[in-house]
Design a protein around this motif. Structure first.
Motif, PDB file in Angstrom:
ATOM      1  N   MET A 111       0.837  -1.185   0.000  1.00 36.29           N
ATOM      2  CA  MET A 111       0.000   0.000   0.000  1.00 36.29           C
ATOM      3  C   MET A 111       0.877   1.242   0.000  1.00 36.29           C
ATOM      4  SD  MET A 111      -3.282  -0.301   0.461  1.00 36.29           S
ATOM      5  CE  MET A 111      -4.328  -1.651   0.227  1.00 36.29           C
ATOM      6  N   SER A 112       0.413   2.251  -0.747  1.00 34.82           N
ATOM      7  CA  SER A 112       1.165   3.498  -0.805  1.00 34.82           C
ATOM      8  C   SER A 112       0.599   4.487   0.199  1.00 34.82           C
ATOM      9  CB  SER A 112       1.106   4.072  -2.206  1.00 34.82           C
ATOM     10  OG  SER A 112      -0.224   4.436  -2.500  1.00 34.82           O
ATOM     11  N   ASP A 113       1.436   5.403   0.581  1.00 32.15           N
ATOM     12  CA  ASP A 113       1.026   6.433   1.529  1.00 32.15           C
ATOM     13  C   ASP A 113       0.290   7.530   0.767  1.00 32.15           C
ATOM     14  OD1 ASP A 113       0.708   8.008   3.711  1.00 32.15           O
ATOM     15  OD2 ASP A 113       2.821   8.565   3.891  1.00 32.15           O
ATOM     16  N   THR A 114      -0.954   7.855   1.130  1.00 32.76           N
ATOM     17  CA  THR A 114      -1.772   8.832   0.409  1.00 32.76           C
ATOM     18  C   THR A 114      -1.785  10.206   1.073  1.00 32.76           C
ATOM     19  OG1 THR A 114      -3.752   8.145   1.587  1.00 32.76           O
ATOM     20  CG2 THR A 114      -3.291   7.068  -0.536  1.00 32.76           C
ATOM     21  N   THR A 115      -0.990  10.419   2.090  1.00 33.96           N
ATOM     22  CA  THR A 115      -0.982  11.732   2.737  1.00 33.96           C
ATOM     23  C   THR A 115      -0.207  12.710   1.863  1.00 33.96           C
ATOM     24  OG1 THR A 115       1.009  11.186   3.976  1.00 33.96           O
ATOM     25  CG2 THR A 115      -1.108  10.739   5.039  1.00 33.96           C
ATOM     26  N   PRO A 116      -0.714  13.933   1.754  1.00 30.23           N
ATOM     27  CA  PRO A 116      -0.014  14.918   0.918  1.00 30.23           C
ATOM     28  C   PRO A 116       1.308  15.325   1.573  1.00 30.23           C
ATOM     29  CG  PRO A 116      -1.868  15.939   2.042  1.00 30.23           C
ATOM     30  CD  PRO A 116      -1.927  14.472   2.344  1.00 30.23           C
ATOM     31  N   PRO A 117       2.267  15.735   0.765  1.00 34.95           N
ATOM     32  CA  PRO A 117       3.546  16.145   1.345  1.00 34.95           C
ATOM     33  C   PRO A 117       3.380  17.431   2.152  1.00 34.95           C
ATOM     34  CG  PRO A 117       3.503  16.580  -1.002  1.00 34.95           C
ATOM     35  CD  PRO A 117       2.260  15.809  -0.675  1.00 34.95           C
ATOM     36  N   VAL A 118       4.166  17.561   3.197  1.00 38.02           N
ATOM     37  CA  VAL A 118       4.118  18.733   4.069  1.00 38.02           C
ATOM     38  C   VAL A 118       5.119  19.755   3.542  1.00 38.02           C
ATOM     39  CG1 VAL A 118       4.479  19.543   6.432  1.00 38.02           C
ATOM     40  CG2 VAL A 118       3.484  17.285   6.019  1.00 38.02           C
ATOM     41  N   PRO A 119       4.677  20.992   3.330  1.00 41.35           N
ATOM     42  CA  PRO A 119       5.623  21.998   2.840  1.00 41.35           C
ATOM     43  C   PRO A 119       6.661  22.318   3.911  1.00 41.35           C
ATOM     44  CG  PRO A 119       3.502  23.008   3.314  1.00 41.35           C
ATOM     45  CD  PRO A 119       3.334  21.531   3.485  1.00 41.35           C
ATOM     46  N   PRO A 120       7.847  22.746   3.489  1.00 37.71           N
ATOM     47  CA  PRO A 120       8.887  23.056   4.474  1.00 37.71           C
ATOM     48  C   PRO A 120       8.527  24.305   5.274  1.00 37.71           C
ATOM     49  CG  PRO A 120       9.601  23.670   2.285  1.00 37.71           C
ATOM     50  CD  PRO A 120       8.304  22.942   2.128  1.00 37.71           C
ATOM     51  N   VAL A 121       9.049  24.410   6.459  1.00 35.95           N
ATOM     52  CA  VAL A 121       8.829  25.559   7.323  1.00 35.95           C
ATOM     53  C   VAL A 121       9.700  26.706   6.810  1.00 35.95           C
ATOM     54  CG1 VAL A 121       9.037  26.403   9.691  1.00 35.95           C
ATOM     55  CG2 VAL A 121       8.350  24.051   9.262  1.00 35.95           C
ATOM     56  N   PRO A 122       9.127  27.912   6.691  1.00 39.53           N
ATOM     57  CA  PRO A 122       9.947  29.029   6.208  1.00 39.53           C
ATOM     58  C   PRO A 122      11.054  29.355   7.208  1.00 39.53           C
ATOM     59  CG  PRO A 122       7.750  29.780   6.816  1.00 39.53           C
ATOM     60  CD  PRO A 122       7.748  28.301   6.934  1.00 39.53           C
ATOM     61  N   PRO A 123      12.172  29.907   6.709  1.00 39.80           N
ATOM     62  CA  PRO A 123      13.292  30.191   7.607  1.00 39.80           C
ATOM     63  C   PRO A 123      13.000  31.327   8.588  1.00 39.80           C
ATOM     64  CG  PRO A 123      13.760  30.998   5.393  1.00 39.80           C
ATOM     65  CD  PRO A 123      12.479  30.224   5.322  1.00 39.80           C
ATOM     66  N   VAL A 124      12.077  32.223   8.242  1.00 42.57           N
ATOM     67  CA  VAL A 124      11.734  33.347   9.114  1.00 42.57           C
ATOM     68  C   VAL A 124      10.231  33.316   9.335  1.00 42.57           C
ATOM     69  CG1 VAL A 124      11.772  35.871   9.326  1.00 42.57           C
ATOM     70  CG2 VAL A 124      13.608  34.711   8.113  1.00 42.57           C
ATOM     71  N   PRO A 125       9.777  33.474  10.566  1.00 46.97           N
ATOM     72  CA  PRO A 125       8.327  33.527  10.798  1.00 46.97           C
ATOM     73  C   PRO A 125       7.675  34.677  10.032  1.00 46.97           C
ATOM     74  CG  PRO A 125       9.514  33.264  12.864  1.00 46.97           C
ATOM     75  CD  PRO A 125      10.546  33.511  11.812  1.00 46.97           C
ATOM     76  N   ALA A 126       6.383  34.577   9.830  1.00 44.48           N
ATOM     77  CA  ALA A 126       5.665  35.516   8.972  1.00 44.48           C
ATOM     78  C   ALA A 126       5.727  36.953   9.476  1.00 44.48           C
ATOM     79  CB  ALA A 126       4.214  35.076   8.824  1.00 44.48           C
ATOM     80  N   GLN A 127       5.514  37.197  10.765  1.00 40.57           N
ATOM     81  CA  GLN A 127       5.474  38.573  11.268  1.00 40.57           C
ATOM     82  C   GLN A 127       6.827  39.266  11.154  1.00 40.57           C
ATOM     83  OE1 GLN A 127       2.626  40.200  12.008  1.00 40.57           O
ATOM     84  NE2 GLN A 127       3.965  41.981  12.013  1.00 40.57           N
ATOM     85  N   PRO A 128       7.943  38.655  11.557  1.00 44.00           N
ATOM     86  CA  PRO A 128       9.228  39.346  11.364  1.00 44.00           C
ATOM     87  C   PRO A 128       9.556  39.569   9.886  1.00 44.00           C
ATOM     88  CG  PRO A 128       9.467  37.630  13.010  1.00 44.00           C
ATOM     89  CD  PRO A 128       8.107  37.486  12.415  1.00 44.00           C
ATOM     90  N   ALA A 129       9.163  38.644   9.026  1.00 42.92           N
ATOM     91  CA  ALA A 129       9.416  38.832   7.592  1.00 42.92           C
ATOM     92  C   ALA A 129       8.603  39.997   7.057  1.00 42.92           C
ATOM     93  CB  ALA A 129       9.085  37.562   6.823  1.00 42.92           C
ATOM     94  N   ALA A 130       7.349  40.147   7.488  1.00 49.21           N
ATOM     95  CA  ALA A 130       6.510  41.254   7.051  1.00 49.21           C
ATOM     96  C   ALA A 130       7.059  42.580   7.575  1.00 49.21           C
ATOM     97  CB  ALA A 130       5.073  41.060   7.519  1.00 49.21           C
ATOM     98  N   ASP A 131       7.537  42.603   8.835  1.00 52.91           N
ATOM     99  CA  ASP A 131       8.117  43.822   9.386  1.00 52.91           C
ATOM    100  C   ASP A 131       9.375  44.221   8.631  1.00 52.91           C
ATOM    101  OD1 ASP A 131       6.090  43.897  11.223  1.00 52.91           O
ATOM    102  OD2 ASP A 131       7.260  42.932  12.825  1.00 52.91           O
ATOM    103  N   ALA A 132      10.199  43.252   8.286  1.00 47.73           N
ATOM    104  CA  ALA A 132      11.433  43.539   7.550  1.00 47.73           C
ATOM    105  C   ALA A 132      11.124  44.049   6.146  1.00 47.73           C
ATOM    106  CB  ALA A 132      12.298  42.290   7.479  1.00 47.73           C
ATOM    107  N   ALA A 133      10.051  43.564   5.547  1.00 47.61           N
ATOM    108  CA  ALA A 133       9.688  44.004   4.203  1.00 47.61           C
ATOM    109  C   ALA A 133       9.193  45.445   4.204  1.00 47.61           C
ATOM    110  CB  ALA A 133       8.634  43.088   3.609  1.00 47.61           C
ATOM    111  N   ARG A 134       8.594  45.893   5.311  1.00 44.80           N
ATOM    112  CA  ARG A 134       8.094  47.256   5.396  1.00 44.80           C
ATOM    113  C   ARG A 134       9.206  48.274   5.609  1.00 44.80           C
ATOM    114  NH1 ARG A 134       4.511  45.689   9.419  1.00 44.80           N
ATOM    115  NH2 ARG A 134       2.985  44.380   8.425  1.00 44.80           N
ATOM    116  N   GLU A 135      10.315  47.862   6.196  1.00 51.12           N
ATOM    117  CA  GLU A 135      11.414  48.776   6.463  1.00 51.12           C
ATOM    118  C   GLU A 135      12.122  49.127   5.163  1.00 51.12           C
ATOM    119  OE1 GLU A 135      13.945  46.978   9.328  1.00 51.12           O
ATOM    120  OE2 GLU A 135      12.361  46.767  10.809  1.00 51.12           O
ATOM    121  N   PRO A 136      12.556  50.379   5.015  1.00 52.70           N
ATOM    122  CA  PRO A 136      13.275  50.741   3.788  1.00 52.70           C
ATOM    123  C   PRO A 136      14.615  50.021   3.720  1.00 52.70           C
ATOM    124  CG  PRO A 136      13.269  52.580   5.352  1.00 52.70           C
ATOM    125  CD  PRO A 136      12.397  51.503   5.921  1.00 52.70           C
TER     126      PRO A 136
END
Length: 160
Positions: A1-26
């Protein structure tokens, strides 16, 4: 039997909030085209030889498969020719209306005055509307060609 679970995407290297804050800074470093190349996928013409551009035009002109569009290259020429045709029409109808109105004044003053007033009011309005319609039509055709080119480019870069 094959495994039917979808693959799990990798965890981003930076959490979403710090990445968004860094993108807003000039950015502290100004943009440099040499270190940050254009990777948008849109071909650039910078540095292209004029002979290459002309050769591409004639190749596209005689492309029987219609894979290359020449409309965007010729849109300004079509617009200029259309403006010249509209200007000639304006001059012909305006002069003809003025001469006809003056001629009609001799045998029917009311009709002559009406023709002069109608010529002075209607011919410029129709001319203006013709320029607007010409511009709309050329912009619509150019937009359709741009959509087709972008769709083709997107399809070519899409992984299956």
């Amino acid at each position: 039997m094959s495994d039917t679970t979808p693959p799990v995407p990798p965890v981003p290297p930076v959490p979403a909030q710090p990445a968004a804050d860094a993108a807003r800074e000039p950015a502290s470093v100004p943009y440099d085209a040499a270190t940050h190349p254009d990777d948008t996928g849109v071909p650039t013409v910078r540095g292209a030889d004029a002979a290459d551009i002309g050769r591409g035009f004639f190749t596209a002109l005689f492309d029987l498969s219609f894979r290359t569009f020449i409309t965007r290259r010729l849109a300004s020429v079509f617009y200029l020719i259309g403006l010249i045709a509209i200007a000639i029409g304006f001059i012909v109808y305006f002069v003809q209306g003025i001469i006809g109105g003056i001629a009609a004044l001799w045998y029917n003053p009311g009709a002559g005055i009406s023709l002069l007033v109608a010529t002075i009011i209607i011919v410029p309005i129709v001319t203006f509307l013709a320029v607007v319609v010409l511009r709309f039509l050329i912009e619509a055709v150019v937009a359709l060609i741009a959509i087709a080119e972008n769709t083709e480019r997107t399809a070519a870069n899409t992984r299956r």
